[in-house]
Design a protein around this motif. Sequence first.
Motif, short mmCIF file in Angstrom:
data_model
loop_
_atom_site.label_atom_id
_atom_site.label_comp_id
_atom_site.label_asym_id
_atom_site.label_seq_id
_atom_site.Cartn_x
_atom_site.Cartn_y
_atom_site.Cartn_z
N LEU A 114 0.83 -1.20 0.00
CA LEU A 114 0.00 0.00 0.00
C LEU A 114 0.86 1.26 0.00
O LEU A 114 0.51 2.27 -0.62
CB LEU A 114 -0.93 -0.01 1.22
N SER A 124 -2.12 1.48 7.79
CA SER A 124 -1.94 2.06 6.46
C SER A 124 -2.53 3.46 6.35
O SER A 124 -1.99 4.31 5.63
CB SER A 124 -2.56 1.15 5.40
N THR A 173 -8.85 2.54 2.10
CA THR A 173 -8.57 2.12 3.48
C THR A 173 -9.60 2.62 4.48
O THR A 173 -9.98 1.88 5.39
CB THR A 173 -7.16 2.58 3.90
N ILE A 232 -6.38 -4.24 5.68
CA ILE A 232 -6.27 -3.17 4.70
C ILE A 232 -6.01 -1.82 5.34
O ILE A 232 -5.22 -1.01 4.82
CB ILE A 232 -7.55 -3.11 3.84
N SER A 233 -6.64 -1.56 6.48
CA SER A 233 -6.62 -0.19 7.00
C SER A 233 -5.74 0.04 8.21
O SER A 233 -5.25 1.16 8.41
CB SER A 233 -8.06 0.23 7.36
#
Length: 447
Positions: A73, A126, A89, A122-123
Amino acid sequence: MAVSDVRILRPLVHLLVPLFIHWIAEEMTVSVLVDVTTGALCPGERSCAEAIYITGLQQTVVGVFKMVVLPILGQLADEYGRKPLLLITISTSIVPFAILAWDDSRAAVYWYFVLRTISYIISQGSILCISIAYAADVIEVGKRSAAFGWITGLFSAAHVLGNILARFLPEGWIFEVSICLLVCSTLYLKIFLVETVMVSPRQSENRSCSSIVLKVFVERWYSMKDNIFVINSSATLKCISSISFFYELGMSGISSVLLYYLKSAFGFNKNQFSEILLMVSFGSIFSQILVLPLINPLMGEKGVLLIALGASIAYGMLYGLAWAPWVPYLSASFGVIYVLVKPSTYAIISKAAISSDQGKAQGLIAGVQSVASFLSPLVMSPLTSLFISGKAPFNCKGFSILVASVSLIISLAHACLLNSENPDKPPEHETSQCGDETVEAPLLAQS
C-alpha cells in the motif's frame, strides 16, 4: 509551534477533517465491543476466554497479512497517489460495524470478527502511513515533526470525542452513529482532498482503484523484496525498524488484552473503559499538539523518543502490577507521554527517506510493526487467559502485561543507540540516489 505557524497546516485541512471524523467513528465502538462480544460469546460471565482467543487470532491473522499488505500500500501510494489508497482504506470499517448494528447475536459477532479482520488488514496502520506520506508531500522538512504531532494529536482528540459519545450514547445507537460518520468521512475525502502525487497518463488510464490493487497483489507481489533496499541503505531506518518492532510487540500485546484483563480483575465496564480512554486522550491532545512542537527543537526526535519509551515502560508495569481499581487510572496517565513515540518515529523515518520513497519507507516500517502484532497474540492470549482464570500458577492477573513490558525495555535499549540523520543534510542514501531517482522510483512501475 507558534500560533501564526498553524497556517502551514492549511494544505492538510481536507485530509485532517475526514481522518478526524473516521477516527471518532472507530473509537466510539471500542469500549462497547468488549461488552458486546463477551455478552454474545459468554452470556452472564464477567470474563470470556473465547473472546480473548478470537481477538488474539484476529490480531495474528492481521499481522501475517499486513507484513505484505502495508509495504504494498505504501508503494501504491507513491505510484498511483495518496487519495485513491486513502479512499480504499478508510471505507473498510463500514460493513463490519453494519453487521453489529443489525444484530448482536453469536453468529453476528463471528461475522463481525471475520469482516473486521479483513478491514484491519487493509486499513490498520496504512491510514496513518499514507497520511504521513501525504503530509510529507506538502510540508517542508523542518516543519514535519510538528505537522505529524498535529496529525497524531487530532487522532487523540478524535479518541476524546469518540469516548464521550460512547460514554453518553445508548449502547444500541453507537454502531448506527458510527456508520453514519464513516460514510461522511469517505464522501468528504472523495470530494475535497487534492491529490499530491503526479500520476502519469500511462498509470491512470483505465485504472480504477480496485484494478490497481488487484494487479499489484496478483502480478507484482514478488517485487517487495527489492524495496528492502530502502531500509538497508540507511542505518537510521535499520535502527528505527528494531525500535518499532519491539515497541509494537509490547504495546500491541498489552492493548489486545487490556480491557478483558480490567474487566476480569476489577469488574470494569463500558463506563470505566471510556473514562480511562478519555483521560489518556485529553492529555495526548495537549502533549502532541502543544508540547511536542516546543520540546522537539530543544531535545530532537531522539530525545522525545527516549522519554516516550520510558513512559511506555511505566505504563505497562503499573498495569501489570495493579493492586487496586485506581491504579489503572494512574497507569493510563503515562499514555499522555508515550503517545509521542509515534510522531517522533514518523519524523525520523521521514528525514531518513528521500521524497520518492516516503510511502515505501513508512509502509515498510509499518510492515515491521505488523510482524510484531502477529507474534504478540501467540503469547499474550493464552497467558492472559491463564492468569485471569482460577488455574493460574500464582496470583498475578497482570503477569502477561509485565511480560509485554520487557519488550518495551528492549525497544528503549535500541533507541539509546539511534543516531538520527542530520535534517540539514540529505539522508545517507539520498546522495547516491538523487541523480538516478528517476531510474529507481517507483519500483512498482517495473513490468
